[in-house]
Design an enzyme around this catalytic site. Structure first.
Site, PDB file in Angstrom:
ATOM      1  N   GLU A  38       0.858  -1.194   0.000  1.00  9.96           N
ATOM      2  CA  GLU A  38       0.000   0.000   0.000  1.00  9.96           C
ATOM      3  C   GLU A  38       0.888   1.236   0.000  1.00  9.96           C
ATOM      4  O   GLU A  38       1.758   1.375   0.853  1.00  9.96           O
ATOM      5  CB  GLU A  38      -0.912  -0.026   1.238  1.00  9.96           C
ATOM      6  CG  GLU A  38      -1.594   1.272   1.579  1.00  9.96           C
ATOM      7  CD  GLU A  38      -2.466   1.871   0.464  1.00  9.96           C
ATOM      8  OE1 GLU A  38      -3.314   1.152  -0.088  1.00  9.96           O
ATOM      9  OE2 GLU A  38      -2.264   3.064   0.143  1.00  9.96           O
ATOM     10  N   ARG A 112     -16.627   4.218   5.090  1.00 13.94           N
ATOM     11  CA  ARG A 112     -15.560   3.448   4.426  1.00 13.94           C
ATOM     12  C   ARG A 112     -14.458   3.058   5.420  1.00 13.94           C
ATOM     13  O   ARG A 112     -13.914   1.955   5.364  1.00 13.94           O
ATOM     14  CB  ARG A 112     -14.955   4.255   3.276  1.00 13.94           C
ATOM     15  CG  ARG A 112     -13.838   3.505   2.538  1.00 13.94           C
ATOM     16  CD  ARG A 112     -13.226   4.366   1.441  1.00 13.94           C
ATOM     17  NE  ARG A 112     -12.204   3.641   0.696  1.00 13.94           N
ATOM     18  CZ  ARG A 112     -10.931   3.578   1.043  1.00 13.94           C
ATOM     19  NH1 ARG A 112     -10.504   4.181   2.145  1.00 13.94           N
ATOM     20  NH2 ARG A 112     -10.067   2.899   0.307  1.00 13.94           N
ATOM     21  N   TYR A 224     -27.691   9.166   4.302  1.00 16.31           N
ATOM     22  CA  TYR A 224     -28.059   7.971   5.069  1.00 16.31           C
ATOM     23  C   TYR A 224     -27.233   7.928   6.352  1.00 16.31           C
ATOM     24  O   TYR A 224     -26.131   8.466   6.399  1.00 16.31           O
ATOM     25  CB  TYR A 224     -27.873   6.680   4.263  1.00 16.31           C
ATOM     26  CG  TYR A 224     -26.553   6.547   3.534  1.00 16.31           C
ATOM     27  CD1 TYR A 224     -25.398   6.123   4.184  1.00 16.31           C
ATOM     28  CD2 TYR A 224     -26.463   6.818   2.170  1.00 16.31           C
ATOM     29  CE1 TYR A 224     -24.198   5.988   3.495  1.00 16.31           C
ATOM     30  CE2 TYR A 224     -25.269   6.691   1.485  1.00 16.31           C
ATOM     31  CZ  TYR A 224     -24.139   6.273   2.151  1.00 16.31           C
ATOM     32  OH  TYR A 224     -22.945   6.157   1.469  1.00 16.31           O
ATOM     33  N   ASP A 301     -11.692  -0.415  -8.740  1.00 11.94           N
ATOM     34  CA  ASP A 301     -11.669   0.860  -9.467  1.00 11.94           C
ATOM     35  C   ASP A 301     -10.548   0.920 -10.496  1.00 11.94           C
ATOM     36  O   ASP A 301     -10.660   1.641 -11.490  1.00 11.94           O
ATOM     37  CB  ASP A 301     -11.491   2.023  -8.472  1.00 11.94           C
ATOM     38  CG  ASP A 301     -12.798   2.406  -7.803  1.00 11.94           C
ATOM     39  OD1 ASP A 301     -13.796   1.695  -7.999  1.00 11.94           O
ATOM     40  OD2 ASP A 301     -12.816   3.424  -7.082  1.00 11.94           O
TER      41      ASP A 301
HETATM   42  C1  LIG Z   1      -8.749   7.395   0.860  1.00 14.33           C
HETATM   43  C2  LIG Z   1      -9.985   6.945   0.111  1.00 14.33           C
HETATM   44  C3  LIG Z   1     -11.251   7.327   0.579  1.00 14.33           C
HETATM   45  C4  LIG Z   1     -12.404   6.935  -0.114  1.00 14.33           C
HETATM   46  N1  LIG Z   1     -13.624   7.270   0.392  1.00 14.33           N
HETATM   47  C5  LIG Z   1     -14.742   6.838  -0.223  1.00 14.33           C
HETATM   48  C6  LIG Z   1     -16.034   7.109   0.332  1.00 14.33           C
HETATM   49  O1  LIG Z   1     -16.150   7.694   1.385  1.00 14.33           O
HETATM   50  N2  LIG Z   1     -17.138   6.699  -0.340  1.00 14.33           N
HETATM   51  C7  LIG Z   1     -17.046   6.030  -1.527  1.00 14.33           C
HETATM   52  O2  LIG Z   1     -18.075   5.686  -2.113  1.00 14.33           O
HETATM   53  N3  LIG Z   1     -15.843   5.710  -2.049  1.00 14.33           N
HETATM   54  C8  LIG Z   1     -14.695   6.093  -1.437  1.00 14.33           C
HETATM   55  N4  LIG Z   1     -13.476   5.768  -1.951  1.00 14.33           N
HETATM   56  C9  LIG Z   1     -13.436   4.941  -3.171  1.00 14.33           C
HETATM   57  C10 LIG Z   1     -13.871   3.514  -2.883  1.00 14.33           C
HETATM   58  O3  LIG Z   1     -13.110   2.962  -1.834  1.00 14.33           O
HETATM   59  C11 LIG Z   1     -13.711   2.719  -4.142  1.00 14.33           C
HETATM   60  O4  LIG Z   1     -14.487   3.313  -5.170  1.00 14.33           O
HETATM   61  C12 LIG Z   1     -14.226   1.288  -4.030  1.00 14.33           C
HETATM   62  O5  LIG Z   1     -14.280   0.838  -2.718  1.00 14.33           O
HETATM   63  C13 LIG Z   1     -13.336   0.353  -4.854  1.00 14.33           C
HETATM   64  O6  LIG Z   1     -12.163   0.110  -4.094  1.00 14.33           O
HETATM   65  P1  LIG Z   1     -10.748  -0.223  -4.668  1.00 14.33           P
HETATM   66  O7  LIG Z   1     -10.129  -1.163  -3.690  1.00 14.33           O
HETATM   67  O8  LIG Z   1     -10.810  -0.621  -6.086  1.00 14.33           O
HETATM   68  O9  LIG Z   1      -9.961   1.161  -4.635  1.00 14.33           O
HETATM   69  P2  LIG Z   1      -9.640   2.101  -3.395  1.00 14.33           P
HETATM   70  O10 LIG Z   1     -10.523   1.819  -2.246  1.00 14.33           O
HETATM   71  O11 LIG Z   1      -9.579   3.467  -3.949  1.00 14.33           O
HETATM   72  O12 LIG Z   1      -8.168   1.646  -2.925  1.00 14.33           O
HETATM   73  C14 LIG Z   1      -6.999   1.806  -3.719  1.00 14.33           C
HETATM   74  C15 LIG Z   1      -5.782   1.751  -2.794  1.00 14.33           C
HETATM   75  O13 LIG Z   1      -4.596   1.610  -3.573  1.00 14.33           O
HETATM   76  C16 LIG Z   1      -3.577   2.445  -3.041  1.00 14.33           C
HETATM   77  N5  LIG Z   1      -2.592   2.681  -4.133  1.00 14.33           N
HETATM   78  C17 LIG Z   1      -2.721   3.519  -5.190  1.00 14.33           C
HETATM   79  N6  LIG Z   1      -1.662   3.375  -6.025  1.00 14.33           N
HETATM   80  C18 LIG Z   1      -0.851   2.424  -5.478  1.00 14.33           C
HETATM   81  C19 LIG Z   1       0.390   1.824  -5.886  1.00 14.33           C
HETATM   82  N7  LIG Z   1       0.981   2.132  -7.042  1.00 14.33           N
HETATM   83  N8  LIG Z   1       0.942   0.884  -5.083  1.00 14.33           N
HETATM   84  C20 LIG Z   1       0.336   0.530  -3.922  1.00 14.33           C
HETATM   85  N9  LIG Z   1      -0.837   1.072  -3.484  1.00 14.33           N
HETATM   86  C21 LIG Z   1      -1.436   1.994  -4.267  1.00 14.33           C
HETATM   87  C22 LIG Z   1      -4.364   3.660  -2.578  1.00 14.33           C
HETATM   88  O14 LIG Z   1      -3.632   4.404  -1.633  1.00 14.33           O
HETATM   89  C23 LIG Z   1      -5.604   3.009  -1.978  1.00 14.33           C
HETATM   90  O15 LIG Z   1      -5.441   2.650  -0.634  1.00 14.33           O
HETATM   91  C24 LIG Z   1     -12.283   6.151  -1.305  1.00 14.33           C
HETATM   92  C25 LIG Z   1     -11.019   5.763  -1.753  1.00 14.33           C
HETATM   93  C26 LIG Z   1      -9.870   6.132  -1.053  1.00 14.33           C
HETATM   94  C27 LIG Z   1      -8.498   5.679  -1.549  1.00 14.33           C
END
Ligand SMILES: Cc1cc2nc3c(=O)[nH]c(=O)nc-3n(C[C@H](O)[C@H](O)[C@H](O)COP(=O)(O)OP(=O)(O)OC[C@H]3O[C@@H](n4cnc5c(N)ncnc54)[C@H](O)[C@@H]3O)c2cc1C
Length: 400
Positions: A38, A112, A224, A301
């Protein structure tokens, strides 16, 4: 000589967000050793509410995470739809016990940070999953010795690690996506979300209990309860050209009130109740693009960020984790073929959900006669019929 698929090598996951942590647990359940890298030095409490529909809950249940969410989640009995122009209720969608009975899993709303904390606790309790903070994944390449090497950097070092596969769960602004030839870039939607959370004991009773969705010309608002019903999560969305790649940009209350100036007094009073607002630029990544390249697969994402109009961003990342693990048993022989099978299974569903969210984006922001027609249909719709429209999304389970 070792090969790319050497069973002793870990699966490396880029990103300890919702998708990455869920994938770590699911892959470990299959017997893989897993390293989650991370880039953030600490996982802070940035963010606000998320919706966890029955499809996502069924995965979390299988990973034994669901029960630990109960104290911080909230199960609204209804979603009430309101006109942001007249302030009148348009329709009611049944959630709560009705939806749980229909699909066998709850419909919860949660902060979250509470979801991420529960996943983290489970990761810490799980031998064989190693979480490394402050480590950013940069590249994946074959070494001259037949190993597959994941390249990363921390404040102190540029390091590399042998691995079996790299899973890019690094979010909408993914770096690992750039390693996939012909990938889709993140696309700014021209919409922003203003977000705040407010203790419910500081608000009139009308904001407790059910979720709300307010529809207005070129804007809408969702609220909500979260944190076990103690706080209200507010998301106010409007069309605006502002762009930024963070989750933590601050905005003045006065700006939010200016953007939502033509809204009912009750809603404006709600907006006035928070001094602290965060502003996010909404982005999407077209799910039709490639998600895999050799031993690398994107998920969540990074592969298919979507607009929040179906509230399925986290849900789709959580589903991805279960299906990725299904295609990647510990004794997998052909990792690239397994990752392609994951992509093949997930893509049609994720594209459908992404299209539903885009369709909602258009419908929510209608004005004039089309808005009148939409409101009339909503007024005549039965709460159960509105719930049933999303059976396909909410009724999914990983067992299928
Ligand atoms: C800090 C934060 C707060 C959020 N808050 C909300 C919210 O309140 N409500 C909502 O609907 N959605 C929120 N989101 C988005 C939501 O979490 C995502 O849309 C969804 O849960 C899909 O999650 P994901 O695991 O694909 O991506 P994410 O949950 O965005 O996680 C991606 C992670 O990858 C890490 N990262 C990025 N690049 C690298 C790299 N090169 N190497 C290692 N790590 C890396 C980031 O720091 C992050 O922790 C937030 C995202 C983040 C990062």
């Amino acid at each position: 000589m070792s090969t790319h698929n050497d069973a002793s090598h870990p699966v490396i996951i880029a990103g300890a967000g919702i998708g990455g942590l869920t994938a770590a647990l699911a892959l470990r359940q299959n017997g893989h050793s897993v390293i989650v890298m991370e880039k953030a030095r600490e996982l802070s409490e940035v963010g606000a509410g998320l919706q966890l529909s029955p499809n996502a809950c069924s995965v979390l249940d299988r990973l034994d995470v669901l029960s630990s969410l109960k104290a911080t989640a909230y199960a609204p009995e209804n979603l009430r739809l309101w006109s942001g122009e007249t302030g009148r209720q348009l329709a009611r969608v049944r959630l709560g016990a009705y939806l749980e009975q229909r699909h066998g899993q709850p419909f919860w709303v949660i902060h979250r940070a509470d979801l991420q904390r529960a996943l983290l606790e489970k990761v810490h309790q799980t031998p064989g999953v190693d979480l490394r903070l402050g480590a950013e994944i940069l590249d994946l390449s074959p070494s001259p010795y037949g190993h597959l090497v994941c390249i990363y950097q921390t404040d102190e070092i540029n390091g590399n690690l042998d691995c079996k596969a790299l899973i890019g769960a690094d979010g909408v602004w993914s770096k690992t996506r750039k390693l996939v030839p012909a990938h889709q870039n993140a696309h700014f939607s021209g919409q922003v979300a203003y977000r705040a959370t407010i203790p419910l004991d500081k608000l009139p009773a009308r904001w407790s209990g059910d979720s709300g969705l307010w529809l207005h010309k070129n804007s809408h608002l969702v609220h909500y309860p979260i944190r076990g019903g103690r706080e209200l999560n507010i998301v106010a969305l409007a069309e605006e050209a502002w762009q930024d790649e963070t989750w933590s940009a601050r905005e003045e209350k006065e700006t939010v009130l200016r953007v939502f100036k033509n809204w009912p007094a009750d809603v404006r009073n709600l907006l006035k109740a928070s001094e602290t607002w965060l502003k996010w630029a909404l982005c999407s990544v077209d799910a039709s693009g490639p998600w895999t390249h050799g031993h690398l697969a994107l998920m969540g994402d990074a592969a298919h960020a979507m607009l929040p109009y179906m509230a399925q961003g986290a849900g789709m990342a959580i589903e991805d984790a279960a299906i990725l693990a299904k295609h990647l048993p510990a004794d997998v022989e052909n990792v690239p073929a397994a990752l392609r099978a994951f992509e093949r299974e997930r893509k049609p569903r994720v594209k459908r959900v992404q299209e539903t969210a885009s369709g909602n984006a258009r419908t929510f922001h209608l004005s004039g006669i089309p808005a009148f027609a939409r409101d009339t249909v909503l007024r005549w719709s039965k709460p159960e019929a509105l719930t049933a429209r999303y059976d396909d999304i909410y009724g999914w389970t990983p067992e299928r």
